[in-house]
Scaffold this motif. Structure first.
Motif, short mmCIF file in Angstrom:
data_model
loop_
_atom_site.label_atom_id
_atom_site.label_comp_id
_atom_site.label_asym_id
_atom_site.label_seq_id
_atom_site.Cartn_x
_atom_site.Cartn_y
_atom_site.Cartn_z
N ASN A 185 0.88 -1.10 -0.02
CA ASN A 185 -0.07 0.04 0.08
C ASN A 185 0.87 1.24 -0.18
O ASN A 185 2.02 1.10 0.57
CB ASN A 185 -1.04 0.03 1.18
CG ASN A 185 -1.59 -1.30 1.31
OD1 ASN A 185 -2.24 -1.86 0.43
ND2 ASN A 185 -2.36 -1.48 2.55
N CYS B 49 -6.62 -5.47 0.75
CA CYS B 49 -5.86 -4.47 0.99
C CYS B 49 -5.98 -3.69 2.21
O CYS B 49 -5.52 -2.44 2.31
CB CYS B 49 -5.85 -3.33 -0.10
SG CYS B 49 -7.27 -2.43 -0.40
N SER C 211 -2.71 -7.33 0.05
CA SER C 211 -1.89 -5.82 -0.04
C SER C 211 -1.43 -5.19 1.39
O SER C 211 -2.38 -5.47 2.14
CB SER C 211 -2.21 -4.70 -1.02
OG SER C 211 -1.74 -3.79 -1.26
#
Length: 756
Positions: free
Chosen positions: A452, A681, A703
């Motif tokens: 990220n 994520c 992520s």
């Protein structure tokens, strides 16, 4: 006291002269207690200073046996002096020996004195000592005499805080202001930081204590109060209250305090007694804080921080300082200590100098913590009292693994943590050695570990971490750190820089996710909302303000010319919102094509699954987009009806529970059915144990913050995924939702020698 106004002013004028004279600390203290006794027509004046071992030591006296200085002492809570120090409240007694807390110290010779007035020596609400006057006759001291003694005590507090009295301590003895303090909070981001305190809202040091003209100071106070009240009214009337970090209820409390006649009267009395306006605010603030700290009513204690913030605002008004909380000169190993702060405020600090973050408030999934995690900053939250116990420049250790904060640590503690840092460095070296290994499980299943990001400064970590790409680029951070809406050229420049740094690795840009608790200060369309997390934010806002979305899409399309472009829509609630956004994208593509711009070679549009409503539209969604990404932070928040910023319930429910993992498995299976790639994520991906759970329910792309990739990859390379999948399937098929998934995963890891 000879008169209600002249006495304190005369005393403060004499103290000012004493402070300017070239005297050693003991001589200065002896003069001070003598002046106080003479001014207050008292036969005794004594100063007790609180030591680090919680003993109150007699440091100076006029009237008691001088041989008792530095020998007579009382425990905190013992005797009248100890009671005052423990309660931070004055005691005014006509016959002290009849008080149940009275303790006789024969070495002082105080048995002949009856009347007693003692006040705490306070600084920022902390008790540093006790100042006492006594008389033989039985009498109650007047209110103006109490006020005068409290004012003098404030001057002495500054002497203690500057370290002047440290030279009077015996070997092995330290004053309370310098004693080591260990505090426990919640670990928000792992890592260990050793450095020095930088207070995010630095305590303003008042150097001008004594006034020359009370009328001038009263005028200055009134002007500053008027300005303060106007600024609060302005904040309440503006629509960007959430961005300022001030909830409306807090601002209403500020307005109440700013207009409180009792508070203003106490400020005026302190000025009439000889203090400057700044010193009056400092004194009243410290007195109020000390009293509120000992209140049992939790609501009133919560108001303490509101009052502190208000008083600091007033001090800044008086001293002509702007609201910028960033210290002008940071140490090279700065550890920020704050009650709370916004994500953009943290990004104001030069990152190369930051070593850690300590918050009195916060939650694991609050945005400030997400940003701290993204930049690899050891973070501990819920550390009550951290701000009031700290001074700028204090040595401090932050342990983001155990949630410990050590302020002014002893040498052995510091050395133990230095070794811990060295051990972590060795472990990081092992992670670096894993960087170029294939990212696949022990049984050969490939997994994409993405990172990220949100700003250009994050980009070097793409290569350093060995990430397969950027699974989430938070475009709103560029907006949050800007003073105005970034122009299309600035956005295009950033997006092109990101794509060039990625060097062919995939990058997923999330379209601007503002609103809720991320309202921009320059965005005039925002308004106060009762439930901002459920309100006008993300795709809802940008579809209503299509010009904002069009500008960003145009910048993305131009930046990605000749490359693949991946765009992701946040906070989608209905599939129709995806179709509306696609229409806007198509119009921008036609516009740029008409003017001959180089377009992306391929455009993929995705949606974030954060709103539970999408769980009943998975079939339509998977066919309407090219990929989906689970935003586990918000999805978990909404599924469990848990405000992630509410510290009372932020830890109440576990995202690794059977019900939530069943939801995640449902999403993965829908993606498999329609051939739509699925990733996750949220912060859930960033710890080895929760990443293991995600792989077990079917995720093959996750992520996380760059610093988390090494530990997760180390776990992954040792993981027999086929065996784990069977175990997880059996656990989720169990109709008892009380199965402890964390315990199950730890047992599995121990059985297969997997480090978590």
């Amino acid at each position: 006291m000879r008169d209600s106004a002249g006495g304190p002013r005369v005393l403060l004028r004499r103290l000012r002269e004493l402070m300017a004279e070239a005297l050693d600390p003991q001589e200065r203290l002896d003069h001070i207690v003598r002046e106080i006794a003479q001014n207050m027509v008292a036969e005794v004046c004594s100063l007790y200073v609180l030591r680090a071992d919680s003993m109150l030591e007699l440091y100076a006296t006029e009237g008691l046996n001088p041989g008792a200085v530095h020998l007579a002492q009382l425990r905190l809570g013992q005797g009248l002096v100890g009671t005052i120090a423990a309660s931070a409240r004055p005691l005014n007694l006509s016959d002290a020996q009849k008080h149940p807390a009275f303790t006789y110290l024969p070495e002082t010779g105080e048995e002949v004195y009856h009347s007693f007035l003692g006040v705490p020596v306070l600084r920022a609400g902390r008790t540093l000592g006790v100042l006492v006057v006594q008389n033989r006759t039985m009498r109650h001291y007047r209110e103006d005499e109490i006020e005068a003694l409290e004012t003098v005590a404030m001057v002495i507090a500054e002497m203690i805080a500057t370290g002047d009295l440290a030279r009077l301590t015996r070997p092995g003895i330290e004053l309370d202001l310098s004693r080591p303090v260990s505090m426990t909070g919640l670990p928000f981001n792992e890592g260990v930081g050793l450095g020095h305190v930088v207070l995010h809202e630095p305590r303003i040091v008042v150097t001008a204590l004594f006034n020359e003209d009370s009328d001038v100071e009263l005028d200055r106070l009134e002007t500053a109060l008027d300005s303060l009240r106007l600024s609060i009214d302005d904040m309440l009337s503006r629509r960007d209250v959430a961005f300022e970090g001030e909830h409306r209820a807090v601002l209403e409390a500020y307005r109440m305090f700013a207009n409180d006649r009792g508070w203003v009267r106490r400020l005026q009395e302190a000025i009439n007694n000889g203090l400057t306006a700044e010193a009056a605010v400092e004194k009243v603030q410290s007195d109020m804080r000390a009293r509120m700290m000992h209140m049992t009513d939790p609501y009133l204690r919560e108001r303490m921080s509101d009052f502190d913030d208000l008083a600091n605002r007033l001090l800044r008004q008086l001293m002509g300082r702007g609201p910028d909380a960033l210290a002008e000169i940071l140490p090279k190993d700065a550890i920020i200590v704050a009650r709370s702060m916004g994500a953009a405020e943290l990004l104001d600090y030069p990152r190369q100098k930051l070593r850690g973050l300590v918050l009195e408030e916060g939650a694991p999934t609050s945005h400030i913590v997400i940003v701290a995690r993204a930049i690899g900053l050891p973070t501990v939250g819920q550390v009550k009292g951290a701000v009031s116990m700290s001074e700028n420049g204090d040595a401090i250790i932050v342990d983001g693994e155990d949630g410990q904060v050590h302020l002014r640590p002893q040498g052995d503690v510091e050395e133990a943590y230095a070794e811990k840092v060295r051990f972590r460095a060795r472990r990081q070296k092992l992670y670096q050695e894993l960087r170029d290994r294939p990212t696949e499980t022990r049984d050969g299943v490939p997994v994409d570990l993405m990172m990220n990001a949100g700003l250009a400064v994050d980009l070097p970590q793409l290569a350093q971490s060995g990430a397969a790409g950027i699974g989430l680029f938070r475009t709103e951070l560029q907006f949050m750190v800007a003073a105005a809406f970034p122009r299309v050229e600035a956005q295009e420049r950033l997006y092109r820089e990101v794509l060039e740094a990625a060097d062919g690795k995939p990058v997923t840009f999330r379209t601007i996710d503002i609103g809720g608790d991320k309202v921009l200060p320059y965005f005039k369309g925002a308004q106060h909302e009762e439930n901002p997390a459920l309100g006008w934010r993300a795709i809802r806002l940008t579809l209503d303000r299509p010009g904002l979305l069009r500008t960003q899409i145009r910048a993305l399309l131009k930046a990605a010319g000749g490359r693949e472009l991946r765009m992701m829509l946040p906070m989608v609630t209905e599939v129709s919102e995806v179709r509306q956004a696609r229409d806007i994208i198509d119009r921008e593509v036609r516009h740029l094509s008409r003017f001959g711009y180089l377009l992306p070679t391929r455009l993929k549009l995705g949606a974030m699954i954060e709103v539970p409503a999408l769980l009943w539209q998975l079939e339509e969604l998977m066919q309407a987009v090219d990929f989906v990404s689970v935003g586990s932070n918000d999805l978990f928040q909404f599924v469990t009806a848990t405000d992630r910023g509410n510290t009372r319930i932020a830890e109440r429910f576990d995202p690794l529970s059977v019900p939530f993992l069943r939801i995640l498995r449902q999403i993965v299976r829908a993606g498999d059915q329609y051939g739509t790639p699925v990733t996750l994520c949220g912060e859930l991906a960033g710890r080895p144990i929760s990443a293991m759970a995600l792989l077990g329910v079917g995720f093959r792309s996750i992520s996380m913050a760059p610093a988390a990739i090494g530990p997760v990859k180390a776990m992954l390379c040792e993981l027999p995924l086929s065996d784990l999948s069977v175990v997880m399937e059996e656990a989720l098929a169990n109709h008892s939702a009380s199965t402890d998934i964390r315990a199950l995963l730890r047992d599995f890891a121990n059985k297969h020698s997997i480090a978590l």
